[in-house]
Structure formats: structure tokens, C-alpha cells
Design an enzyme around this catalytic site. Structure first.
Site, PDB file in Angstrom:
ATOM      1  N   SER A 179     -33.103 -11.525  90.033  1.00 56.20           N
ATOM      2  CA  SER A 179     -33.823 -10.671  90.972  1.00 56.20           C
ATOM      3  C   SER A 179     -33.080 -10.384  92.260  1.00 56.20           C
ATOM      4  O   SER A 179     -33.348  -9.370  92.910  1.00 56.20           O
ATOM      5  CB  SER A 179     -35.177 -11.310  91.303  1.00 56.20           C
ATOM      6  OG  SER A 179     -35.003 -12.589  91.890  1.00 56.20           O
ATOM      7  N   HIS A 207     -37.624  -8.418  85.745  1.00 55.91           N
ATOM      8  CA  HIS A 207     -36.911  -7.236  86.222  1.00 55.91           C
ATOM      9  C   HIS A 207     -36.247  -6.460  85.088  1.00 55.91           C
ATOM     10  O   HIS A 207     -35.512  -5.500  85.356  1.00 55.91           O
ATOM     11  CB  HIS A 207     -35.884  -7.643  87.274  1.00 55.91           C
ATOM     12  CG  HIS A 207     -36.508  -8.136  88.538  1.00 55.91           C
ATOM     13  ND1 HIS A 207     -36.881  -7.304  89.562  1.00 55.91           N
ATOM     14  CD2 HIS A 207     -36.865  -9.385  88.922  1.00 55.91           C
ATOM     15  CE1 HIS A 207     -37.425  -8.018  90.537  1.00 55.91           C
ATOM     16  NE2 HIS A 207     -37.422  -9.284  90.177  1.00 55.91           N
ATOM     17  N   LYS A 238     -43.863  -4.460  88.240  1.00 61.47           N
ATOM     18  CA  LYS A 238     -42.566  -3.915  88.637  1.00 61.47           C
ATOM     19  C   LYS A 238     -42.369  -2.570  87.918  1.00 61.47           C
ATOM     20  O   LYS A 238     -42.908  -1.575  88.352  1.00 61.47           O
ATOM     21  CB  LYS A 238     -41.469  -4.927  88.358  1.00 61.47           C
ATOM     22  CG  LYS A 238     -41.620  -6.174  89.257  1.00 61.47           C
ATOM     23  CD  LYS A 238     -40.548  -7.198  89.037  1.00 61.47           C
ATOM     24  CE  LYS A 238     -40.616  -8.306  90.076  1.00 61.47           C
ATOM     25  NZ  LYS A 238     -41.897  -9.066  90.074  1.00 61.47           N
TER      26      LYS A 238
END
Length: 387
Positions: A179, A207, A238
């Protein structure tokens, strides 16, 4: 009074170290441009990678679900019943991840802490990458297992540690896309090592979910490792633009977590509008690869431009682009200067990253235009030249 005195000392210490944080009000949705203190600025630090937080179909799905199911789930799914919306999303997430089942959690933090504490015991060892996310670190700390932190992506060091442990059960936990650095773990080689030493692999795909792989299933999908990775974690907040997280794996794993993961058992379930929005976002991310392609093109353009300015190296090939500064105060000064220049890019300081590695963390969205990327690069060049 005692709280005030303690807080004042601690806040003064953080201020002196250049580590004091504060909340910055932002007006408008998490779009490519937002308004900060009356100034329109380019948003270059959001995890809304595919721009789905403002996609009309995602918003419409949330609105319909609110009208039909209300805005809250009422309780834990083990208390007031498990809504069919949640089951439908879990089936779709399992299909995305190529697993038998999936289980929703209210955040990635809840998913990692709940899973690590549920699966590991006193006689076990967890091998954790040195740059893993705080939720993984805290999950390891809260478990009864012995924890071995291996140097970042160093498979030789990990192999030596695996060979020397007499533990009954061994777990290796890593992020796929890290990240803060944007680099990718060598998952195939890591699985080879795990199989050699009879270890189970846990991969945090926060991610990577929605962003990498033929259908957005993450690095595990991209490398064809669905049968070799025991536990996959992904987030809805996300690339999918909504909120929450999930664990995917075998049916027995999910059944075990339903019975033992305290962060699942003792937390109110995700609200129906959020679940419906996530289903719509997942459909878009899975079936419309052009969003991922635009994200990758934008990331490559920004990465290339920053390299030409001498501001970043080739460590990241993803949509997360760190610009290493080192000093925390200097990092925040540059972040403020860039904001005044019209680019909102966040400074990241210890303890989020190791001491001496403070950085600006730039992230792009698929909805950024080429003009947006050019504007950002011009602002970076001017700001760093002036300072």
C-alpha cells in the site's frame, strides 16, 4: 484535566517530531477534482482507483436498496438474520476470486484482524512481510501465535526462517500490492516456498482487487494461484468505490470464520445500500476492462513523467507511486506547496512508513484525463524546482 495534560504532552511530542496529523475538510465527492478551503484541486491521493464511488449505476443501486431494505442491517448477521443481499454479494466475490466461498467484513482492518486471530494459535508461527499493512501487524500481535517478521519480499530470509521452525502450523501473510510502496510481492515463488515447508499462504489483495487480473481478481488471479493461496482478503472501499471487505477461500474456512472471527461475530453487518452498491461496482469492474486499462495508462504516464523529473524510481509499476523524501517535516511542507499549486497529494510519515522514509504517495484514478496528468506533472516540476 488528567486527559488534557496527557494529551498535551503527547501532541507536543508529535508536533516536535513533525508527525502531528489533522483532518482536512474536503467539499464534493471523491472525484478527480475536489474543493479544499475554497480551492479546486486535483485529487491525487484517493483509493477510488476506478472512479466507481461516483458511477451513476453504483449510486442508483444504493438508492434502490435504501428504498427497499432500509439504510441499516439491524445487527450482526448471526443475531437478526443474514440478508440475502449479503449472500448474493459473497457468491459474486467468491466467483471473482475463484474460490468456494467468501465472507463479508465491515472493513479490511476487521477482516485481517479477525482472520489472523481466528486461524492461528499458540503453537503456530506467522511469517509476516516487514512492510505489511497495520491491520496485518495488529492481527499478528493479537493472535497467540509466534510472529516472525521477514525482510520485505526477501524469500531467501523467509526460507531460512521456515526451515528452522518446529511449529505445528505455519502461515505466511503478505500484501500482493503493497500500500505504501506500490510494488508487488513475488506470489508464485512465495507459494513454491510455502509448499516446500507446508505453510498456508494468506494474501491481502486490498490494493489489487478490481485493478489487476483478467477480471480484476487481483494478483492471485493474474498469476493463476487460486488453488495455492489459502486465504484471500479484498476490500470494497478502494477500486470498488464503496465500503467493507471480504475473505475468500474454501467453504470450510468461511464456516470457521463465521464461528470464530470476533470482528465478524460482534459487528453489525454492512448496510444494504452499501452491499447493493458493491454488487453494481463489482459487475462494472469485472465486465468492463476499459476502466482497468485507463487506470494502468494513467499510472504509467504519471510514473514516466515523475521519473523524467527525477522524482521517483522504478520501484513501483502499479497505480501507487511513492515519491521518497525522507524527512517528515519536509514531506508535509511539499504536500502543502503542491496543494497551493492545485494538486492534493498526501504526505505519509512514520509510523505508517519506517523512520527516514517519509514520502508523498501519489495515486491515480481511471477517470483522470491526460490533461489532469499533465497538470499534475507541471505542478510537481514547478514545486520541486522552487524548493
Amino acid at each position: 484535566m488528567e486527559v488534557d495534560a496527557f494529551a498535551a504532552v503527547e501532541l507536543a511530542r508529535r508536533t516536535a517530531a513533525g508527525l502531528l496529523r489533522h483532518l482536512r475538510p474536503v467539499d464534493g465527492a471523491q472525484n478527480t477534482w475536489v474543493t479544499v478551503a475554497g480551492q479546486r484541486v486535483l485529487l491525487l491521493c484517493s483509493n477510488n482507483y476506478l472512479g466507481l464511488a461516483t458511477h451513476p449505476a453504483v449510486i442508483a443501486a444504493a438508492q434502490r436498496a435504501a428504498a427497499e431494505y432500509g439504510v441499516g442491517a439491524g445487527a450482526s448477521r448471526l443475531i437478526s438474520g443474514s440478508m440475502r443481499l449479503h449472500h448474493a454479494l459473497e457468491e459474486e466475490l467468491a466467483a471473482l476470486k475463484g474460490t468456494q466461498a467468501a465472507l463479508l467484513f465491515t472493513s479490511g482492518y476487521h477482516a485481517n484482524v479477525g482472520t489472523l486471530t481466528a486461524l492461528t494459535g499458540r503453537d503456530d508461527v506467522v511469517f509476516s512481510d516487514a512492510l505489511n499493512h497495520a491491520s496485518i501487524i495488529d492481527g499478528c500481535r493479537l493472535s497467540d501465535a509466534h510472529v516472525v517478521v521477514y525482510p520485505h519480499c526477501d524469500l531467501d530470509a523467509l526460507g531460512r526462517s521456515l526451515a528452522s521452525t518446529p511449529a505445528r502450523r505455519r502461515f505466511i501473510v503478505t500484501e500482493s500490492v503493497f500500500s505504501m510502496d506500490g510494488d508487488t510481492a513475488p506470489l508464485t515463488a512465495l507459494c513454491d516456498l510455502a509448499e516446500r515447508y507446508a505453510a498456508l499462504v494468506i494474501v491481502d489483495e486490498a490494493h489489487a482487487t478490481g485493478v489487476i487480473g483478467p477480471h480484476g481478481g487481483g494478483v492471485v488471479e493474474a498469476e493463476g494461484l487460486q488453488e495455492r493461496v489459502a486465504v484471500q482478503m479484498g476490500t470494497l472501499g478502494k477500486a470498488l468505490g464503496t465500503f467493507g471487505a471480504f475473505i475468500a477461500g474454501r467453504r470450510s474456512l468461511v464456516d470457521l470464520l463465521i464461528n470464530t472471527a470476533r470482528s465478524f461475530i460482534y459487528t453489525t453487518a454492512l448496510p444494504p445500500p452499501v452491499v447493493a452498491a458493491a454488487r453494481a461496482a463489482l459487475q462494472i469492474a469485472s465486465c468492463e476492462p476499459e476502466h482497468r486499462q485507463r487506470l494502468q495508462a494513467n499510472a504509467a504516464a504519471l510514473q514516466h513523467g515523475l521519473r523524467r523529473l527525477g522524482l521517483t524510481a522504478d520501484t513501483s509499476l502499479s497505480h501507487i507511486i511513492p515519491i521518497l523524501i525522507g524527512d517528515a517535516e519536509r514531506t508535509m511542507e511539499l504536500s502543502e506547496r503542491l496543494l497551493h499549486a492545485g494538486v492534493y497529494v498526501q504526505g505519509i510519515r512514520p509510523p505508517t512508513v519506517p523512520a527516514g522514509t517519509a514520502r508523498l504517495r501519489a495515486t491515480v484514478m481511471s477517470t483522470h484525463s491526460s490533461e489532469d496528468i499533465g497538470f499534475a506533472l507541471e505542478a510537481f516540476g514547478r514545486t520541486f524546482h522552487e524548493t
